[in-house]
Design a protein around this motif. Sequence first.
Motif, PDB file in Angstrom:
ATOM      1  N   PRO A  23       1.179  -1.188  -0.245  1.00  0.00           N
ATOM      2  CA  PRO A  23      -0.160   0.384  -0.042  1.00  0.00           C
ATOM      3  C   PRO A  23       0.923   1.647  -0.203  1.00  0.00           C
ATOM      4  N   SER A  26       2.028   1.834  -3.379  1.00  0.00           N
ATOM      5  CA  SER A  26       0.863   2.222  -4.181  1.00  0.00           C
ATOM      6  C   SER A  26       0.704   3.707  -4.317  1.00  0.00           C
ATOM      7  N   ILE A  27       0.673   4.264  -3.338  1.00  0.00           N
ATOM      8  CA  ILE A  27       0.899   5.865  -2.731  1.00  0.00           C
ATOM      9  C   ILE A  27       1.951   6.412  -3.458  1.00  0.00           C
ATOM     10  N   VAL A  30       0.831   5.810  -7.345  1.00  0.00           N
ATOM     11  CA  VAL A  30      -0.103   7.414  -8.240  1.00  0.00           C
ATOM     12  C   VAL A  30       0.123   8.157  -7.757  1.00  0.00           C
ATOM     13  N   LEU A  49      -5.885   9.619  -4.079  1.00  0.00           N
ATOM     14  CA  LEU A  49      -5.550   9.058  -3.196  1.00  0.00           C
ATOM     15  C   LEU A  49      -6.314   7.598  -2.893  1.00  0.00           C
ATOM     16  N   LYS A  52      -7.946   6.592  -6.297  1.00  0.00           N
ATOM     17  CA  LYS A  52      -6.709   5.713  -6.921  1.00  0.00           C
ATOM     18  C   LYS A  52      -5.968   5.022  -7.020  1.00  0.00           C
ATOM     19  N   CYS A  53      -5.670   4.939  -5.006  1.00  0.00           N
ATOM     20  CA  CYS A  53      -5.199   4.006  -4.851  1.00  0.00           C
ATOM     21  C   CYS A  53      -5.936   2.335  -4.009  1.00  0.00           C
TER      22      CYS A  53
END
Length: 109
Positions: A23, A26-27, A30, A49, A52-53
């Motif tokens: 995670p 992923s942040i 993005v 966020l 999109k995350c």
Amino acid sequence: MNPDQIRLALWDCITRDLHLSTPSKSILLVIANYTDPRSSRANIPISLLVLKCNLQQSELSRLLPPLEACHWIESSRFLSDAGHRLRLYNLSPQLWQRALRGSTGLPEP
């Protein structure tokens, strides 16, 4: 480096060099995707966020402070036209430098 090469260097650094949870990566990815390579700014609100995350705001609120404390991201506060305080997120200058030089000189969180 051209903008595409800069973006690839950021992606490569985030995915290969940083030892973070999925995670958290992923942040960062993005934010990297929305970053203008010429200005090194994305100014991403937490609402984008969340979208999109695919994470809840509470989960993001738990993950963002350690990323900021480890100097992977930085945030700025702004006052919106409606009078609400917004926090906007960008990749940190340290992460940019690490990605562009391709080394592993920064401490891992």
